[in-house]
Design a protein around this motif. Structure first.
Motif, PDB file in Angstrom:
ATOM      1  N   SER A  31       0.830  -1.196   0.000  1.00 45.30           N
ATOM      2  CA  SER A  31       0.000   0.000   0.000  1.00 45.30           C
ATOM      3  C   SER A  31       0.869   1.252   0.000  1.00 45.30           C
ATOM      4  CB  SER A  31      -0.911  -0.008   1.235  1.00 45.30           C
ATOM      5  OG  SER A  31      -1.539   1.236   1.411  1.00 45.30           O
ATOM      6  N   ASN A  32       0.410   2.298  -0.694  1.00 46.83           N
ATOM      7  CA  ASN A  32       1.169   3.557  -0.716  1.00 46.83           C
ATOM      8  C   ASN A  32       0.703   4.525   0.369  1.00 46.83           C
ATOM      9  OD1 ASN A  32      -1.289   4.394  -1.747  1.00 46.83           O
ATOM     10  ND2 ASN A  32      -0.453   5.371  -3.568  1.00 46.83           N
ATOM     11  N   VAL A  33       0.006   4.002   1.380  1.00 44.54           N
ATOM     12  CA  VAL A  33      -0.451   4.826   2.496  1.00 44.54           C
ATOM     13  C   VAL A  33       0.711   5.129   3.433  1.00 44.54           C
ATOM     14  CG1 VAL A  33      -1.942   4.906   4.534  1.00 44.54           C
ATOM     15  CG2 VAL A  33      -2.806   3.936   2.396  1.00 44.54           C
ATOM     16  N   ASP A  34       0.913   6.408   3.733  1.00 43.74           N
ATOM     17  CA  ASP A  34       1.916   6.851   4.706  1.00 43.74           C
ATOM     18  C   ASP A  34       1.177   7.129   6.017  1.00 43.74           C
ATOM     19  OD1 ASP A  34       3.675   8.303   6.318  1.00 43.74           O
ATOM     20  OD2 ASP A  34       4.685   9.207   4.597  1.00 43.74           O
ATOM     21  N   LEU A  35       1.393   6.270   7.014  1.00 46.03           N
ATOM     22  CA  LEU A  35       0.625   6.381   8.255  1.00 46.03           C
ATOM     23  C   LEU A  35       0.868   7.708   8.973  1.00 46.03           C
ATOM     24  CD1 LEU A  35       0.746   2.780   9.786  1.00 46.03           C
ATOM     25  CD2 LEU A  35      -1.232   4.008   8.884  1.00 46.03           C
ATOM     26  N   ALA A  36       2.102   8.200   8.955  1.00 49.43           N
ATOM     27  CA  ALA A  36       2.385   9.478   9.608  1.00 49.43           C
ATOM     28  C   ALA A  36       1.586  10.608   8.959  1.00 49.43           C
ATOM     29  CB  ALA A  36       3.883   9.775   9.547  1.00 49.43           C
ATOM     30  N   GLU A  37       1.546  10.602   7.633  1.00 47.19           N
ATOM     31  CA  GLU A  37       0.793  11.628   6.905  1.00 47.19           C
ATOM     32  C   GLU A  37      -0.700  11.515   7.189  1.00 47.19           C
ATOM     33  OE1 GLU A  37      -0.170  12.697   2.227  1.00 47.19           O
ATOM     34  OE2 GLU A  37       1.738  11.746   2.746  1.00 47.19           O
ATOM     35  N   GLU A  38      -1.198  10.270   7.259  1.00 48.09           N
ATOM     36  CA  GLU A  38      -2.622  10.065   7.512  1.00 48.09           C
ATOM     37  C   GLU A  38      -3.003  10.497   8.922  1.00 48.09           C
ATOM     38  OE1 GLU A  38      -4.822   9.233   5.187  1.00 48.09           O
ATOM     39  OE2 GLU A  38      -3.141   9.156   3.779  1.00 48.09           O
ATOM     40  N   MET A  39      -2.120  10.288   9.894  1.00 47.78           N
ATOM     41  CA  MET A  39      -2.420  10.702  11.266  1.00 47.78           C
ATOM     42  C   MET A  39      -2.520  12.226  11.363  1.00 47.78           C
ATOM     43  SD  MET A  39      -2.962   8.021  12.930  1.00 47.78           S
ATOM     44  CE  MET A  39      -3.111   8.774  14.541  1.00 47.78           C
ATOM     45  N   VAL A  40      -1.649  12.940  10.649  1.00 52.32           N
ATOM     46  CA  VAL A  40      -1.732  14.403  10.628  1.00 52.32           C
ATOM     47  C   VAL A  40      -3.040  14.846   9.977  1.00 52.32           C
ATOM     48  CG1 VAL A  40      -0.705  16.508   9.692  1.00 52.32           C
ATOM     49  CG2 VAL A  40       0.764  14.727  10.643  1.00 52.32           C
ATOM     50  N   SER A  41      -3.404  14.199   8.877  1.00 53.32           N
ATOM     51  CA  SER A  41      -4.669  14.530   8.200  1.00 53.32           C
ATOM     52  C   SER A  41      -5.857  14.209   9.096  1.00 53.32           C
ATOM     53  CB  SER A  41      -4.779  13.738   6.890  1.00 53.32           C
ATOM     54  OG  SER A  41      -3.743  14.074   5.995  1.00 53.32           O
ATOM     55  N   LEU A  42      -5.748  13.132   9.871  1.00 53.02           N
ATOM     56  CA  LEU A  42      -6.821  12.752  10.788  1.00 53.02           C
ATOM     57  C   LEU A  42      -7.038  13.822  11.846  1.00 53.02           C
ATOM     58  CD1 LEU A  42      -8.802  10.480  11.621  1.00 53.02           C
ATOM     59  CD2 LEU A  42      -6.979   9.565  13.065  1.00 53.02           C
ATOM     60  N   LEU A  43      -5.954  14.344  12.403  1.00 51.75           N
ATOM     61  CA  LEU A  43      -6.060  15.399  13.408  1.00 51.75           C
ATOM     62  C   LEU A  43      -6.657  16.673  12.811  1.00 51.75           C
ATOM     63  CD1 LEU A  43      -2.632  14.955  15.237  1.00 51.75           C
ATOM     64  CD2 LEU A  43      -4.892  14.357  16.121  1.00 51.75           C
ATOM     65  N   THR A  44      -6.256  16.993  11.570  1.00 54.36           N
ATOM     66  CA  THR A  44      -6.788  18.185  10.902  1.00 54.36           C
ATOM     67  C   THR A  44      -8.281  18.047  10.652  1.00 54.36           C
ATOM     68  OG1 THR A  44      -4.657  18.548   9.804  1.00 54.36           O
ATOM     69  CG2 THR A  44      -6.567  19.670   8.880  1.00 54.36           C
ATOM     70  N   ALA A  45      -8.712  16.878  10.177  1.00 56.57           N
ATOM     71  CA  ALA A  45     -10.140  16.645   9.922  1.00 56.57           C
ATOM     72  C   ALA A  45     -10.935  16.705  11.220  1.00 56.57           C
ATOM     73  CB  ALA A  45     -10.334  15.292   9.229  1.00 56.57           C
ATOM     74  N   GLN A  46     -10.351  16.189  12.293  1.00 58.05           N
ATOM     75  CA  GLN A  46     -11.024  16.233  13.593  1.00 58.05           C
ATOM     76  C   GLN A  46     -11.208  17.677  14.060  1.00 58.05           C
ATOM     77  OE1 GLN A  46      -8.851  14.401  16.767  1.00 58.05           O
ATOM     78  NE2 GLN A  46     -10.622  14.249  18.118  1.00 58.05           N
ATOM     79  N   ARG A  47     -10.168  18.480  13.892  1.00 56.33           N
ATOM     80  CA  ARG A  47     -10.274  19.892  14.267  1.00 56.33           C
ATOM     81  C   ARG A  47     -11.328  20.604  13.430  1.00 56.33           C
ATOM     82  NH1 ARG A  47      -5.723  21.841  17.060  1.00 56.33           N
ATOM     83  NH2 ARG A  47      -5.212  20.255  18.620  1.00 56.33           N
ATOM     84  N   ASN A  48     -11.371  20.309  12.141  1.00 51.84           N
ATOM     85  CA  ASN A  48     -12.383  20.920  11.278  1.00 51.84           C
ATOM     86  C   ASN A  48     -13.789  20.552  11.745  1.00 51.84           C
ATOM     87  OD1 ASN A  48     -10.412  22.067   9.681  1.00 51.84           O
ATOM     88  ND2 ASN A  48     -10.458  20.452   8.134  1.00 51.84           N
ATOM     89  N   PHE A  49     -13.967  19.280  12.114  1.00 49.11           N
ATOM     90  CA  PHE A  49     -15.279  18.825  12.583  1.00 49.11           C
ATOM     91  C   PHE A  49     -15.654  19.564  13.872  1.00 49.11           C
ATOM     92  CE2 PHE A  49     -18.369  16.123  14.627  1.00 49.11           C
ATOM     93  CZ  PHE A  49     -19.097  15.584  13.581  1.00 49.11           C
ATOM     94  N   GLN A  50     -14.722  19.670  14.810  1.00 48.65           N
ATOM     95  CA  GLN A  50     -14.982  20.341  16.078  1.00 48.65           C
ATOM     96  C   GLN A  50     -15.295  21.822  15.874  1.00 48.65           C
ATOM     97  OE1 GLN A  50     -11.339  19.367  18.110  1.00 48.65           O
ATOM     98  NE2 GLN A  50     -12.200  17.562  19.105  1.00 48.65           N
ATOM     99  N   ALA A  51     -14.564  22.463  14.963  1.00 51.72           N
ATOM    100  CA  ALA A  51     -14.783  23.889  14.718  1.00 51.72           C
ATOM    101  C   ALA A  51     -16.167  24.146  14.141  1.00 51.72           C
ATOM    102  CB  ALA A  51     -13.705  24.425  13.776  1.00 51.72           C
ATOM    103  N   ASN A  52     -16.603  23.322  13.207  1.00 49.36           N
ATOM    104  CA  ASN A  52     -17.940  23.492  12.624  1.00 49.36           C
ATOM    105  C   ASN A  52     -19.029  23.185  13.646  1.00 49.36           C
ATOM    106  OD1 ASN A  52     -17.924  24.070   9.537  1.00 49.36           O
ATOM    107  ND2 ASN A  52     -16.286  22.580   9.802  1.00 49.36           N
ATOM    108  N   ALA A  53     -18.776  22.182  14.492  1.00 49.03           N
ATOM    109  CA  ALA A  53     -19.746  21.880  15.550  1.00 49.03           C
ATOM    110  C   ALA A  53     -19.852  23.054  16.523  1.00 49.03           C
ATOM    111  CB  ALA A  53     -19.333  20.608  16.285  1.00 49.03           C
ATOM    112  N   ARG A  54     -18.721  23.697  16.839  1.00 47.04           N
ATOM    113  CA  ARG A  54     -18.743  24.858  17.726  1.00 47.04           C
ATOM    114  C   ARG A  54     -19.487  26.034  17.081  1.00 47.04           C
ATOM    115  NH1 ARG A  54     -15.589  26.353  21.981  1.00 47.04           N
ATOM    116  NH2 ARG A  54     -15.657  24.114  22.399  1.00 47.04           N
ATOM    117  N   ALA A  55     -19.340  26.193  15.762  1.00 45.93           N
ATOM    118  CA  ALA A  55     -20.054  27.270  15.073  1.00 45.93           C
ATOM    119  C   ALA A  55     -21.561  27.058  15.152  1.00 45.93           C
ATOM    120  CB  ALA A  55     -19.597  27.339  13.615  1.00 45.93           C
ATOM    121  N   ILE A  56     -21.988  25.803  15.024  1.00 43.24           N
ATOM    122  CA  ILE A  56     -23.423  25.505  15.150  1.00 43.24           C
ATOM    123  C   ILE A  56     -23.894  25.775  16.566  1.00 43.24           C
ATOM    124  CG2 ILE A  56     -25.103  23.617  15.147  1.00 43.24           C
ATOM    125  CD1 ILE A  56     -23.686  22.431  12.770  1.00 43.24           C
ATOM    126  N   ASP A  57     -23.076  25.409  17.546  1.00 41.45           N
ATOM    127  CA  ASP A  57     -23.424  25.658  18.947  1.00 41.45           C
ATOM    128  C   ASP A  57     -23.545  27.153  19.213  1.00 41.45           C
ATOM    129  OD1 ASP A  57     -23.841  24.817  21.688  1.00 41.45           O
ATOM    130  OD2 ASP A  57     -21.831  25.587  22.101  1.00 41.45           O
TER     131      ASP A  57
END
Length: 271
Positions: A230-256
């Motif tokens: 597989s050409n998946v780079d786990l380190a890169e995916e973990m950084v992307s995972l944290l970024t996506a999580q932050r985006n989700f939290q920020a949008n949830a806070r905007a709705i709140d």
């Protein structure tokens, strides 16, 4: 309106998380190609709208694309494990429906009847060759390895060289070329449809498959006894995972926040 704007952000972040999770889950899947999500903004304007006063109405998914960069090659020592060092896909034919799919997974096996197939029974496609190993046709077909040669000797081994020539070796010491692995390329590989089992299907967006010989032109060479991981780079995916999580939290806070403002306005009206 802020509710719907933030809701689009939540949905996009959720999609991003799903794609990243799928990449991580397939980090050890042979021949897997990672995906990424592209987003686009949505702007509600008209010809009479002041361009300096367009807040936008959120975001949408522009597309989910595959990354076909070469994955690391792993030596296995099996003669029927082959990797493509370069461009191209293995062509695999379903023996029942005759549908052809395409894959970078070169983990093959030999059946009792002499067919070379993948783990799901799809047969590897190859060009027919003459006694010297030269292709005699540009139309690929199933690889058929004779289990006995003309002298009655039984099959001892099957190998595939750097040119993709499939050679059968027999117990009397003789060898016989039986085909050359056919590689397929596409005008627009990002248009391929993923169908599972690390396989792809041609679509109108990808264009029809163009078959060629390994090691010639843009077609990659064969590496026997190896598999493309597989050409998946786990380190890169973990950084992307944290970024996506932050985006989700920020949008949830905007709705709140929008909910709190709406509640305050309603309470003012009731006083």
């Amino acid at each position: 309106m802020s509710f719907f704007t933030s809701l689009s952000g939540l949905k996009n972040a959720e999609t991003d998380l799903r794609v990243i999770a799928n990449n991580i889950a397939n980090a050890e899947t042979v021949g897997f190609k990672k995906s990424s999500v592209q987003f686009a903004d949505l702007v509600a304007t008209g010809s009479a709208t002041d361009p300096r006063r367009s807040p936008g109405i959120g975001a949408t998914i522009a597309g989910i694309t595959q990354d076909f960069v070469l994955g690391p090659l792993e030596q296995t020592g099996r003669s029927l494990d082959i990797a493509i060092d370069g461009d191209g896909f293995f062509a695999l034919s379903n023996p029942f429906s005759t549908d052809v799919s395409y894959s970078r997974n070169g983990n093959f096996r030999l059946t009792a009847g002499g067919d070379v197939e993948d783990a799901w029974g799809n047969r590897l496609q190859a060009f027919p060759v003459d006694a010297a190993g030269n292709p005699t046709s540009t139309v690929p077909g199933d690889v058929a390895v004779p289990v006995t040669n003309g002298a009655g000797a039984t099959l001892a081994n099957v190998t595939i060289n750097v040119r993709g020539i499939v050679t059968a070796a027999y117990s009397d010491g003789t060898t016989q070329p039986v085909g050359q692995v056919a590689l397929a390329t596409f005008p627009a590989p990002n248009g391929l449809r993923t169908i599972g089992q690390t396989k792809f299907q041609a679509t109108g967006d990808s264009g029809a498959a163009v078959f060629g010989n390994p090691g010639i032109g843009s077609y990659g060479e064969m590496i026997s006894g190896a598999l493309e991981r597989s050409n998946v780079d786990l380190a890169e995916e973990m950084v992307s995972l944290l970024t996506a999580q932050r985006n989700f939290q920020a949008n949830a806070r905007a709705i709140d926040t929008a909910t709190q403002i709406s509640t305050t306005v309603i309470n003012l009206r009731q006083q």
